[in-house]
Design a protein around this motif. Structure first.
Motif, PDB file in Angstrom:
ATOM      1  N   LYS A 355     -37.749 -46.532  22.587  1.00 50.36           N
ATOM      2  CA  LYS A 355     -37.070 -45.396  22.245  1.00 50.36           C
ATOM      3  C   LYS A 355     -38.367 -44.141  21.613  1.00 50.36           C
ATOM      4  N   MET A 356     -38.731 -44.774  20.093  1.00 48.79           N
ATOM      5  CA  MET A 356     -40.111 -44.418  19.817  1.00 48.79           C
ATOM      6  C   MET A 356     -40.971 -44.268  19.565  1.00 48.79           C
ATOM      7  N   SER A 357     -41.604 -45.542  20.956  1.00 46.86           N
ATOM      8  CA  SER A 357     -42.943 -45.757  21.475  1.00 46.86           C
ATOM      9  C   SER A 357     -43.492 -44.543  22.589  1.00 46.86           C
ATOM     10  N   ALA A 358     -42.139 -44.621  23.186  1.00 46.08           N
ATOM     11  CA  ALA A 358     -42.655 -44.016  24.431  1.00 46.08           C
ATOM     12  C   ALA A 358     -42.393 -42.583  24.205  1.00 46.08           C
ATOM     13  N   ILE A 359     -43.277 -41.678  25.100  1.00 53.34           N
ATOM     14  CA  ILE A 359     -43.256 -40.363  23.814  1.00 53.34           C
ATOM     15  C   ILE A 359     -43.406 -39.224  25.008  1.00 53.34           C
ATOM     16  N   THR A 360     -43.589 -39.538  25.598  1.00 51.38           N
ATOM     17  CA  THR A 360     -43.787 -38.697  27.243  1.00 51.38           C
ATOM     18  C   THR A 360     -42.792 -39.644  28.199  1.00 51.38           C
ATOM     19  N   HIS A 361     -42.117 -39.711  29.282  1.00 50.52           N
ATOM     20  CA  HIS A 361     -41.362 -39.863  30.100  1.00 50.52           C
ATOM     21  C   HIS A 361     -40.233 -39.366  31.373  1.00 50.52           C
ATOM     22  N   ASP A 362     -40.314 -39.502  32.449  1.00 51.41           N
ATOM     23  CA  ASP A 362     -40.198 -38.902  33.159  1.00 51.41           C
ATOM     24  C   ASP A 362     -40.668 -36.870  33.068  1.00 51.41           C
ATOM     25  N   GLY A 363     -41.950 -36.691  33.263  1.00 52.50           N
ATOM     26  CA  GLY A 363     -42.129 -35.453  33.027  1.00 52.50           C
ATOM     27  C   GLY A 363     -41.935 -34.700  31.512  1.00 52.50           C
ATOM     28  N   LYS A 364     -41.222 -35.483  30.820  1.00 47.57           N
ATOM     29  CA  LYS A 364     -40.766 -35.068  29.468  1.00 47.57           C
ATOM     30  C   LYS A 364     -41.741 -35.608  28.434  1.00 47.57           C
ATOM     31  N   ILE A 365     -41.678 -34.734  26.938  1.00 51.07           N
ATOM     32  CA  ILE A 365     -42.410 -35.201  25.797  1.00 51.07           C
ATOM     33  C   ILE A 365     -40.932 -35.504  24.890  1.00 51.07           C
ATOM     34  N   SER A 366     -41.682 -36.490  24.490  1.00 50.98           N
ATOM     35  CA  SER A 366     -39.725 -36.946  23.820  1.00 50.98           C
ATOM     36  C   SER A 366     -39.516 -36.094  22.063  1.00 50.98           C
ATOM     37  N   ASP A 367     -40.590 -35.935  21.765  1.00 50.90           N
ATOM     38  CA  ASP A 367     -40.586 -35.045  20.995  1.00 50.90           C
ATOM     39  C   ASP A 367     -41.372 -33.894  19.708  1.00 50.90           C
ATOM     40  N   GLU A 368     -41.100 -32.998  19.456  1.00 46.07           N
ATOM     41  CA  GLU A 368     -41.409 -31.815  19.610  1.00 46.07           C
ATOM     42  C   GLU A 368     -43.165 -31.704  18.082  1.00 46.07           C
ATOM     43  N   ARG A 369     -42.714 -33.083  17.430  1.00 47.19           N
ATOM     44  CA  ARG A 369     -44.211 -32.643  16.878  1.00 47.19           C
ATOM     45  C   ARG A 369     -45.847 -33.132  17.974  1.00 47.19           C
TER      46      ARG A 369
END
Ligand code: NAD
Length: 371
Positions: A355-369
């Motif tokens: 959850k914390m390390s994968a910052i993109t997945h399925d075309g999305k960016i995980s964290d607005e930072r």
């Protein structure tokens, strides 16, 4: 069977490789086919023949488009990301706070980008913690670089030709790198003082035989992840005043003070450097994220008018590439193994590490930072 691609590093300063031959064997045992770009390990002392003997295929750079999983040390070029197949998984240090365009490229390419900087600092994730494994070596190298630059020896010696006093080291910031710097300087016979804004560090400093410099800064502390909280400008000023005398008396200062995802605090001013003895050495290990020392420059060695040398090496661990690659490769193997079962790679996006390390997945960016 899943296909792993170990790339050559594109940055000419980089000497490490993401996976070493002994981990190729371990990966093969858990169902991976390992493909190594020709020459990838040579600067770290691992020739193609060693990879082939361990069961890897030696391939060209264009293998990228076939890989299910790519492992590297440093961030890739955007064109490389675009050449990967949709659904591929990419793992390296990515510097995500400063590489928003690159992170966007990963998302648009449909590639899952995992950033080693974002691995949580939990007990279970320790064996994948690249920041720790590399900082530890950087702390060791910082002392050796300083020792090689000094015009004096470190330990006390009592000889018929006279007595030599031990040199004084001051380590500012006692996380992973700082602790190793203290231990290394002590082993070489120096006297060591140390300071950190996190009060919990005092015991660790003392247990290594060093002295903790006490400076009352009022309320400080650490985040849930164990990182230091940012000081106010008034607290930084108090810290500088509290440290000035120790700095003036030190032969070597090693600064490692960082703030995760933010600019490093400027702790040592030009005035404090001017107050040091000629021939003294400073190693600024935070130089890449802004620097703890006024006048330090990334990847440069500066000599001040009063004869103080300021070393601004941004990747100290790269000067011990074989050991650094061994540690890094072990972190990569443990990450992959954690999410592998029955010969398949099964990333579980509910797992805190993923959850914390994968910052993109399925075309999305995980964290607005990172947007
Ligand atoms: P870091 O590289 O972010 O910072 C280095 C040190 O600088 C830290 O100790 C920090 O407190 C200190 N610092 C920040 N501002 C300062 C200032 N103004 N003056 C003096 N010092 C200052 O830290 P790190 O090495 O990554 O480690 C941070 C913490 O995380 C440590 O407590 C470490 O033990 C912990 N950690 C835990 C795990 C785990 O549980 N898996 C793994 C690694 C590190």
């Amino acid at each position: 069977m899943k296909t792993l691609f170990v790339t050559s590093e594109r940055d000419p300063r980089e000497t490490r490789v993401a996976v070493i031959p002994s981990d190729v064997q371990k990966l093969s045992k858990i169902g991976w086919s390992v493909n190594v770009e020709s020459g990838a390990g040579i600067k770290a002392g691992f020739p193609d023949e060693d990879y082939a003997a361990a069961g890897a295929s030696i391939v060209g750079a264009d293998f990228a488009k076939e890989a299910d999983f790519v492992a590297a040390v440093r961030k890739p070029a955007p064109e490389f990301v675009k050449s990967l197949k949709r659904g591929a998984f990419y793992l390296s240090l990515l510097d995500p706070f400063n590489e928003k365009e690159l992170i966007k490229t990963f998302a648009e390419a449909g590639v899952t980008a995992a950033s080693f900087e974002m691995i949580p600092r939990s007990t279970i994730a320790q064996k994948m913690d690249v920041l720790s494994s590399q900082s530890n070596l950087a702390g060791y190298v910082s002392v050796l670089k300083a020792a090689n630059t000094l015009k004096k020896i470190l330990p006390m010696m009592m000889t018929p030709a006279g007595t030599i006093s031990p040199l004084k080291f001051f380590v500012v910031g006692v996380g992973v790198a700082g602790l190793q710097a203290i231990a290394t300087a002590k082993r070489l016979g120096a006297r060591v003082d140390a300071f950190d804004t996190r009060p919990v560090v005092e015991e660790q400093v003392k247990s290594l035989g060093a002295k903790f410099v006490k400076i009352d800064l009022g309320e400080t502390g650490q985040t849930a992840q164990g990182y230091a909280k940012e000081l106010t400008p008034e607290q930084i000023e108090m810290q500088r005043r509290g440290m000035a005398k120790v700095c003036a008396q030190s032969d070597v200062i090693i600064t490692t003070a960082k703030l995760f995802g933010r600019k490093a605090p400027r702790i040592i001013t030009a005035e404090m450097v001017a107050g040091m003895k000629p021939g003294s050495v400073i190693v600024d290990m935070a130089v890449e994220s802004g620097g703890n020392v006024e006048g330090s420059k990334p990847d440069e060695t500066v000599i001040t008018p009063n004869g103080v040398t300021i070393i601004g090496d941004t990747c100290l661990e790269a000067s011990v590439p074989s050991t650094a690659s061994q540690m890094y490769s072990s972190n990569v193997f443990n990450y992959i193994a954690h999410f592998s079962a029955d010969g398949e790679f099964k990333p579980n996006f509910e797992d805190q590490i993923m959850k914390m390390s994968a910052i993109t997945h399925d075309g999305k960016i995980s964290d607005e930072r990172f947007m």
